[in-house]
Design an enzyme around this catalytic site. Structure first.
Site, PDB file in Angstrom:
ATOM      1  N   LYS A 186       4.869   3.819  18.678  1.00 14.83           N
ATOM      2  CA  LYS A 186       4.933   5.242  18.310  1.00 14.83           C
ATOM      3  C   LYS A 186       5.232   6.098  19.533  1.00 14.83           C
ATOM      4  O   LYS A 186       6.008   7.055  19.466  1.00 14.83           O
ATOM      5  CB  LYS A 186       3.626   5.649  17.646  1.00 14.83           C
ATOM      6  N   THR A 216       0.822  -1.212   0.000  1.00 15.20           N
ATOM      7  CA  THR A 216       0.000   0.000   0.000  1.00 15.20           C
ATOM      8  C   THR A 216       0.858   1.265   0.000  1.00 15.20           C
ATOM      9  O   THR A 216       0.758   2.103  -0.891  1.00 15.20           O
ATOM     10  CB  THR A 216      -0.901   0.003   1.253  1.00 15.20           C
ATOM     11  N   ILE A 225       0.974  13.120   9.126  1.00 19.90           N
ATOM     12  CA  ILE A 225       1.134  14.325   9.949  1.00 19.90           C
ATOM     13  C   ILE A 225       2.616  14.565  10.231  1.00 19.90           C
ATOM     14  O   ILE A 225       3.274  13.681  10.782  1.00 19.90           O
ATOM     15  CB  ILE A 225       0.421  14.167  11.310  1.00 19.90           C
ATOM     16  N   GLY A 277       1.491   8.866  10.667  1.00 20.36           N
ATOM     17  CA  GLY A 277       1.254   8.767   9.220  1.00 20.36           C
ATOM     18  C   GLY A 277       1.643  10.031   8.484  1.00 20.36           C
ATOM     19  O   GLY A 277       2.809  10.440   8.513  1.00 20.36           O
ATOM     20  N   GLU A 327       9.772   9.893   9.606  1.00 20.09           N
ATOM     21  CA  GLU A 327       8.599  10.718   9.915  1.00 20.09           C
ATOM     22  C   GLU A 327       7.314   9.910   9.795  1.00 20.09           C
ATOM     23  O   GLU A 327       6.401  10.048  10.613  1.00 20.09           O
ATOM     24  CB  GLU A 327       8.547  11.916   8.955  1.00 20.09           C
ATOM     25  N   VAL A 333       5.360   7.678  12.753  1.00 24.82           N
ATOM     26  CA  VAL A 333       4.471   8.191  13.806  1.00 24.82           C
ATOM     27  C   VAL A 333       3.500   9.199  13.198  1.00 24.82           C
ATOM     28  O   VAL A 333       3.917  10.186  12.586  1.00 24.82           O
ATOM     29  CB  VAL A 333       5.277   8.880  14.934  1.00 24.82           C
ATOM     30  N   GLY A 374     -11.901  -2.602   5.846  1.00 28.17           N
ATOM     31  CA  GLY A 374     -10.456  -2.518   5.635  1.00 28.17           C
ATOM     32  C   GLY A 374      -9.758  -1.604   6.628  1.00 28.17           C
ATOM     33  O   GLY A 374      -8.581  -1.301   6.481  1.00 28.17           O
ATOM     34  N   LYS A 410       7.539   1.730  12.256  1.00 29.83           N
ATOM     35  CA  LYS A 410       7.638   2.108  13.684  1.00 29.83           C
ATOM     36  C   LYS A 410       8.165   0.976  14.531  1.00 29.83           C
ATOM     37  O   LYS A 410       8.893   1.214  15.502  1.00 29.83           O
ATOM     38  CB  LYS A 410       6.293   2.563  14.244  1.00 29.83           C
TER      39      LYS A 410
END
Lengths: 444, 444
Positions: free
Chosen positions: A205, A13, A136, A134, A129, A132, A187, A105
């Protein structure tokens, strides 16, 4: 135009999302960067699936190690996930002086302390980055944007699956099992949801955030971790009546001076959050991290914590930060902020506060026989352990032999509470166990 | 340990905060940075006031220009505010190759396009994180954290004074004038509040955000700007009944492809925001910026938009970013992200979409004589201009001769709406003007 050559491990993904940005957002990236980021190779075990992308000019392979070690790759993106073989690929890439960016993570939380010095020793950068929050950019905010602050607390909704389930349970008054099934069908939850719903993903995280906040070595094994699978619709309703929403939070706080704490408190558990707190407004599968500092006060970072496109956004941001310091005449990794926000020399082992020494306010739910003196017996045990109560809610009697009682305590040491609870559960008039939820208050 | 020498212009609120961090947070900063940031000089017109700080070792002066030009200063922090003489000090400092950090949104919004090339020509860095969103590291998020995205929209609550006033008006059903007075007494609003309440401060910040989002030259003069001084308690109540909260938002959107827009829409005005939107939860004097991108989807950054300590946090973060690339053997400013997020060559003039071409949903409030046919006359004019209605709310009759009518339109070109409104206001049965509020919807 100078060029950075990227090798991608994993076309699942997130890997597909990263490939999509690198292949389709070339021109915009070059306008921001003044350099070209070029995807030269990608590895996945399944190369037959159509990912809807034009991979012409990209070497596709089922040999991830070959891509991790390839001479024509400057930067390796690890998106395989899990501990092994991801760790081996990253170790090999770093050992060859290749920069590494990962969204993993688990890898950073467990093996970060092996990987950071390896990166430094080989003049390689290590970006994570996406590990933790995603999409953001919360690690960048903590490491760079708040660098002038002694951090006073970190609170995060760090797992979208749990937040989706809790939000739906609250809105629909539905029970855990049914909502989990629905989340699986949509999902939002894996077939085996343990990692998410038992809080392990959140703990990974949180361990990274806490270490970055206080210059500590990462101690994932020390994080106290409780999931959400024991939360009932009745708990959510009872909390709502008292003015709280139940959120799975990762919480970290310093003990002693925030600029140089003696110990760090790290815990993941379902938490009563006041309905009007900013973090309580974060619903569905969204994530948010509230980071407070001695100068900045409260800040919060909100967005998508998972998914192909948001996570890919964070991965590529790391690639661009690293590409920026890679000049034609050699790299300048020392110009980047240190990966964990403190220089290697300044980072140290900071003990984790034992859970028994954590001080919280508690929500207790117990089923008691509907007979005289039961509440008195319970409250007198609490008093023995110096636990005072803010509220006791006893539901009206029903036909049932036992009734639920909800109690809110004032601030209490966890050790005292657990000692009291073990005495309370042994009372003959108290049935089943006692559900314990912790409460947090927020300045914003 | 290598050292960066800072000269501070202005020891007002924010300047005092910056001095406080530089003097008191030394050790923590060095542990993060591996370098020392040393305050060597500070200038203010009033040096007699006790700021509660130990300035020993710091050269205090009432001559800001001397500090801006001093040989022993590597980095100048401009915290005087306003256009002049702040601009002259910054120009002189940059011309001498000194790095500059400022919190001055007016300066960047109006003179940024003069200052950026001057900085580049002199190998100097120019930091201005504190100019937008106070302590919130939102420019860093946009410029670096979201660099892989074509930005699809920016929405900001960028002025704490306005948000404080609107929040209080909503909670207490109070009118604007009384709440403003209270805000002035509490120090949340200036004696002359024009800059804040008329949206000018928000427009400065929005102009910077929009230019950074799309690689455009800053066009502060083009921002459509409306303030909050005409909002009544009745409007807030009517909006609430319809499910909206009124917020002063700065809004920017690209027209054409987000990666390379043909025009940019920039507007500041009181806005109906759905009560369950994330940004509608931001209350009191807090700020927040919601930034959406084609990969990351929606992200939001929340915190204190003003105040000594939060703003100082952002100023010092910039100092640290710059200090990081200043090595003993010379600076490496080109290793920093470009100040506006795109290379100088890639930045271009992008036209501002004329306000008449902006498409919104509108909230209209008018006072009409309580007689037959009035609503029919109004709605038929709207229909003439191809404006269709989502809702019409007419309050029950009272003893008064005229009654308020509230209308919500579907999406409409602003030009069409204004043409219709000028016809409607000339109807004899419509009294006073028509209040127009614009509505936004959010994905999060």
């Amino acid at each position: 135009m100078h060029e950075i050559r990227v090798g991608l491990l994993g076309l699942g993904t997130i890997g597909t999302g990263v490939a999509r940005i690198l292949l389709e957002q070339q021109e915009l990236m070059s306008r921001r960067l003044g350099k070209r980021v070029r995807l030269v190779a990608a590895a996945d075990r399944d190369l037959s699936r159509d990912r809807g992308l034009d991979f012409s000019g990209v070497r596709l392979s089922d040999d991830a190690m070959a891509v991790a070690c390839a001479d024509d790759v400057d930067l390796v993106v690890e998106l395989i996930g899990g501990y092994e073989p991801a760790r081996s690929f990253v170790v090999e890439a770093l050992s060859r002086g290749k920069h590494v960016v990962t969204a993993n993570k688990a890898l950073i939380a467990k093996h970060g302390e092996e990987l950071f010095p390896l990166a430094t020793a080989n003049d390689a950068a290590l970006g994570f980055e996406a590990a933790v929050g995603g999409g953001i950019p919360c690690l960048k905010a903590l490491r760079e944007g708040l660098a002038a602050n002694a951090i006073t607390s970190v609170h995060g909704i760090l797992n979208g699956t749990c937040n989706f389930i809790l939000t739906k349970m609250e809105r629909e008054g539905a029970d855990y099992a049914g909502v989990l099934r629905e989340a699986q069908e949509l999902g939002y939850a894996e077939a085996d949801p343990t990692f998410d719903v038992e809080g392990i993903d959140t703990a990974h995280k949180l361990a990274i955030l806490a270490a970055m906040a206080w210059g500590a070595k990462i101690r994932f094994e020390d994080v106290y971790t409780e999931g959400i699978s024991h939360i009932t619709a009745a708990d959510i309703a009872a909390a709502a009546e008292l003015g709280y929403r139940i959120k799975l939070l990762g919480i970290a706080k310093p003990h002693g001076a925030p600029a140089g704490p003696e110990a760090i408190e790290m815990r993941v558990h379902p938490t009563l959050t006041p309905v009007d707190a900013q973090i309580a407004q974060v619903s569905d599968s969204y994530n948010a991290v509230m980071i407070s500092g001695d100068f900045v006060e409260h800040t919060m970072y909100f967005g998508r914590g998972a998914g192909e496109r948001p996570t890919a956004s964070a991965v590529v941001a790391d690639i661009m930060d690293i590409a920026r310091v890679c000049a034609a005449g050699g790299d300048a990794v020392e110009q980047l902020p240190p990966p964990m926000g403190f220089t290697a020399e300044a980072r140290r082992e900071i003990p984790t506060l034992p859970m028994a020494d954590v001080v919280c306010e508690y929500y207790l739910r117990l089923m008691v026989r509907d007979e005289p003196g039961v509440i008195a017996a319970v409250t007198s045990i609490l008093a023995d352990h110096r636990i005072s109560l803010e509220a006791v809610v006893q539901k009206e009697r029903s036909a049932a032999r036992s009734v639920p009682v909800v109690m809110l305590t004032h601030e209490t040491r966890e050790g005292n509470l657990q000692a009291a609870i073990s005495r309370i559960t042994s009372l003959p008039s108290v049935e089943d166990g006692v559900l314990i939820l912790r409460k947090e208050t927020f300045g914003a």
